[in-house]
Motif scaffolding. Structure first.
Motif, short mmCIF file in Angstrom:
data_model
loop_
_atom_site.label_atom_id
_atom_site.label_comp_id
_atom_site.label_asym_id
_atom_site.label_seq_id
_atom_site.Cartn_x
_atom_site.Cartn_y
_atom_site.Cartn_z
N ARG A 126 0.83 -1.21 0.00
CA ARG A 126 0.00 0.00 0.00
C ARG A 126 0.86 1.25 0.00
NH1 ARG A 126 -3.17 0.55 5.29
NH2 ARG A 126 -1.26 1.56 6.01
N TYR A 127 0.45 2.19 -0.84
CA TYR A 127 1.02 3.54 -0.79
C TYR A 127 -0.09 4.49 -0.37
CZ TYR A 127 2.58 8.16 -2.07
OH TYR A 127 2.89 9.51 -2.02
N ARG A 128 0.22 5.35 0.61
CA ARG A 128 -0.80 6.29 1.12
C ARG A 128 -0.19 7.69 1.24
NH1 ARG A 128 -3.80 4.38 6.32
NH2 ARG A 128 -4.91 3.20 4.69
N TYR A 129 -0.93 8.66 0.73
CA TYR A 129 -0.55 10.06 0.90
C TYR A 129 -1.69 10.79 1.59
CZ TYR A 129 0.35 14.96 -0.10
OH TYR A 129 0.54 16.32 0.02
N VAL A 130 -1.35 11.54 2.62
CA VAL A 130 -2.35 12.30 3.38
C VAL A 130 -1.86 13.72 3.57
CG1 VAL A 130 -3.63 12.49 5.53
CG2 VAL A 130 -3.14 10.23 4.59
N ASP A 131 -2.70 14.67 3.25
CA ASP A 131 -2.42 16.08 3.52
C ASP A 131 -3.51 16.59 4.45
OD1 ASP A 131 -1.73 18.70 3.59
OD2 ASP A 131 -2.00 19.11 1.45
N ALA A 132 -3.17 16.77 5.72
CA ALA A 132 -4.14 17.16 6.74
C ALA A 132 -3.74 18.48 7.36
CB ALA A 132 -4.24 16.08 7.82
N SER A 133 -4.72 19.31 7.65
CA SER A 133 -4.45 20.58 8.32
C SER A 133 -5.55 20.88 9.31
CB SER A 133 -4.33 21.73 7.30
OG SER A 133 -5.56 21.95 6.66
N SER A 134 -5.17 21.64 10.34
CA SER A 134 -6.11 22.02 11.39
C SER A 134 -5.67 23.34 12.00
CB SER A 134 -6.16 20.93 12.47
OG SER A 134 -6.86 21.38 13.61
N SER A 414 -8.03 4.76 -4.27
CA SER A 414 -9.05 5.48 -3.52
C SER A 414 -8.61 6.92 -3.29
CB SER A 414 -9.29 4.82 -2.15
OG SER A 414 -9.68 3.48 -2.29
N VAL A 415 -9.57 7.83 -3.36
CA VAL A 415 -9.31 9.23 -3.05
C VAL A 415 -10.45 9.73 -2.16
CG1 VAL A 415 -10.48 10.03 -5.15
CG2 VAL A 415 -8.82 11.51 -4.00
N PHE A 432 -6.96 15.64 2.80
CA PHE A 432 -6.97 14.98 1.49
C PHE A 432 -6.24 13.66 1.62
CE2 PHE A 432 -4.75 13.92 -2.45
CZ PHE A 432 -5.84 13.79 -3.32
N TYR A 433 -6.82 12.62 1.06
CA TYR A 433 -6.32 11.25 1.26
C TYR A 433 -6.25 10.54 -0.09
CZ TYR A 433 -6.98 6.29 2.70
OH TYR A 433 -6.91 4.93 2.86
N LEU A 434 -5.10 9.94 -0.39
CA LEU A 434 -4.92 9.14 -1.61
C LEU A 434 -4.33 7.80 -1.21
CD1 LEU A 434 -4.81 8.83 -4.73
CD2 LEU A 434 -2.49 9.80 -4.62
N ASN A 435 -4.90 6.73 -1.73
CA ASN A 435 -4.47 5.39 -1.35
C ASN A 435 -4.40 4.49 -2.58
OD1 ASN A 435 -4.06 4.21 1.47
ND2 ASN A 435 -5.15 2.56 0.46
N LEU A 436 -3.30 3.76 -2.73
CA LEU A 436 -3.15 2.73 -3.76
C LEU A 436 -2.86 1.41 -3.06
CD1 LEU A 436 -0.95 4.57 -6.42
CD2 LEU A 436 -3.43 4.17 -6.51
N ASP A 437 -3.73 0.41 -3.27
CA ASP A 437 -3.58 -0.89 -2.64
C ASP A 437 -3.39 -1.97 -3.68
OD1 ASP A 437 -3.84 -0.96 0.34
OD2 ASP A 437 -5.63 0.23 -0.10
N PHE A 438 -2.27 -2.70 -3.59
CA PHE A 438 -2.01 -3.84 -4.44
C PHE A 438 -2.20 -5.10 -3.58
CE2 PHE A 438 0.42 -0.28 -5.95
CZ PHE A 438 0.31 -0.33 -7.33
#
Length: 440
Positions: A126-134, A414-415, A432-438
């Motif tokens: 799995r590759y996951r990218y997350v950009d979160a702010s608060s 998934s986005v 913002f969430y991006l996920n690639l699952d193999f």
């Protein structure tokens, strides 16, 4: 495919080769004449023991087939040992689709795997990218900088071997996860997330014991693991009602060896007990759960967060939860869940609820399939312990949208996007969430 004759014909033609020239010696059903277009398929399935009729000798193919009736056909097809490779692949897909019904019928979906190998290896990359702010400030340090304003890039490699223990129906299961920070090219941690045995004891009863999955039905509250045991008891005429009993020890920092000054991991470990009820039908699923967690407080003050986890400021949690999923048709569904922690004195954080409108579904075995959703979520930190929804953190509320797509078999993209607020500070937050699952 709501008619039994159509489903049987397709199942016969693609699964057990019923479109061949094999015929039953005698007409098996009085209401399926020899000149019927479905006669060859139905008679062959009956001869092979894949389908049966009613006591009066009729087949009643005009009746709507339930998922449990289809599951029975799949179960009998699974028992055949002379399937061609393409037929076996289709049976595997059908078994995955009707896994819940097969489980409730007491049929082990993995029977086909067991025939070919005593140990089955599965896993995920799995590759996951997350950009979160608060806009909330860092409560631990008192700094005025934004709290949780970051982006992460992570790679996870997972192995899940499963070994069959003779012909007992029991299996030994392990999950090993390795994580690394892709943006830093830095090795991360390797964790044995699960190690447990699972199998039947008596009629309609299954036991799971060891370091087991800890998951509520829809994942709003829990997507974790604990050391303990779970008993699942199926009941009802179609085995579509399940009662689950759980007991064990849960530690929110179990994957991180670091400790706070003067504290040990034992100080953070909670006693966990839960009862969960699940009902499944063709159109509607329902769930109710009661969970108790004691000794969860690490100290006399609110530590905010520790090791990336929420650290709670109370000794006990009493969580009541109800939820359900209604399917309008093959494409649309509405999911809802509500939970409350009756031991919490915090009016903002003691409740969690969500409503999610779903459209279609991405199936990793079906390239080109996709699904989407729009949701509102309110996840009070005093009740959502470790939510499985990656679009919203604990202690946040707001709207979320997302979509998933299967470009090729066993690859899921998934986005997701969230826009809302941190509950306790009432400040803006987004993700913002991006996920690639193999899967393999």
């Amino acid at each position: 495919m709501s008619k039994k004759t159509l489903v049987s014909a397709i199942t016969a033609a693609l699964v057990v080769g019923a479109a061949s020239t094999t015929f039953a010696a005698n007409n098996p059903f009085s209401d399926v004449p020899a000149d019927s277009w479905a006669y060859d398929a139905v008679s062959t399935l009956a001869a092979d023991g894949v389908i049966d009729g009613y006591p009066d000798g009729t087949y009643q193919g005009q009746n709507t087939m339930t998922r449990y009736e289809m599951a029975q056909i799949v179960a009998r097809a699974m028992a055949k040992t002379d399937l061609e490779k393409a037929d076996k692949a289709l049976v595997d897909k059908l078994a995955a689709e009707f896994a819940d019904e097969l489980d409730n019928l007491g049929v082990r979906v993995a029977d086909l795997e067991k025939k070919s190998d005593n140990v089955v290896w599965k896993g995920e990359l799995r590759y996951r990218y997350v950009d979160a702010s608060s806009d909330a400030t860092d409560r631990m340090s008192g700094h005025t900088k934004k709290y949780n304003d970051n982006d992460t890039s992570q790679v996870m490699f997972r192995l899940e071997p499963k070994a069959y223990i003779g012909d007992t129906g029991w299996t030994a299961n392990v999950r090993v996860d390795y994580e690394m920070k892709a943006d830093e090219d830095a090795n991360g941690k390797t964790v044995v997330a699960r190690a447990y045995a699972k199998g039947p004891i008596g009629h309609n009863t299954t036991v799971t014991a060891g370091r087991i999955p800890l998951l509520d039905t829809y994942g709003m509250l829990l997507d974790e693991h604990m050391s303990g045991a779970q008993i699942d008891i199926a009941s009802g005429s179609d085995k579509n009602f399940t009662t689950s009993l759980l007991a064990g020890r849960y530690n929110p920092g179990h994957d991180n060896p670091d400790i706070l000054p003067g504290q040990t991991l034992k100080d953070f470990t909670a006693d966990f007990y839960a009862t969960q009820f699940n009902y499944k039908s063709e159109k509607f699923d329902a769930n109710a759960m009661y969970a108790v967690m004691t000794n969860i407080e690490p100290g006399s003050t609110n530590w905010g967060t520790w090791a990336g986890q929420t650290v709670y400021d109370y000794d006990k949690m009493n969580i009541w939860s109800v939820g359900g999923l209604y399917r309008f048709d093959n494409n649309w569904g509405l999911l809802g869940q509500y939970a409350v922690n009756t031991e919490s004195d915090n009016s903002d954080d003691k409740q969690a609820y969500m409503a999610e409108l779903q459209y279609k579904n991405a199936n990793i075995a079906d390239p080109g399939s996709w699904g989407a959703y729009v949701a509102y979520r309110h996840f009070g930190k005093d009740v959502t312990i470790a939510t499985t929804y990656k679009d919203v953190f604990n202690n946040q509320k707001g709207f979320a949208i997302g979509a998933s797509y299967v470009p090729v078999e066993n690859l899921l993209a998934s986005v997701k996007y969230f826009d809302g607020k941190d509950i306790d500070s009432d400040t803006d937050a987004d993700r913002f969430y991006l996920n690639l699952d193999f899967f393999y």
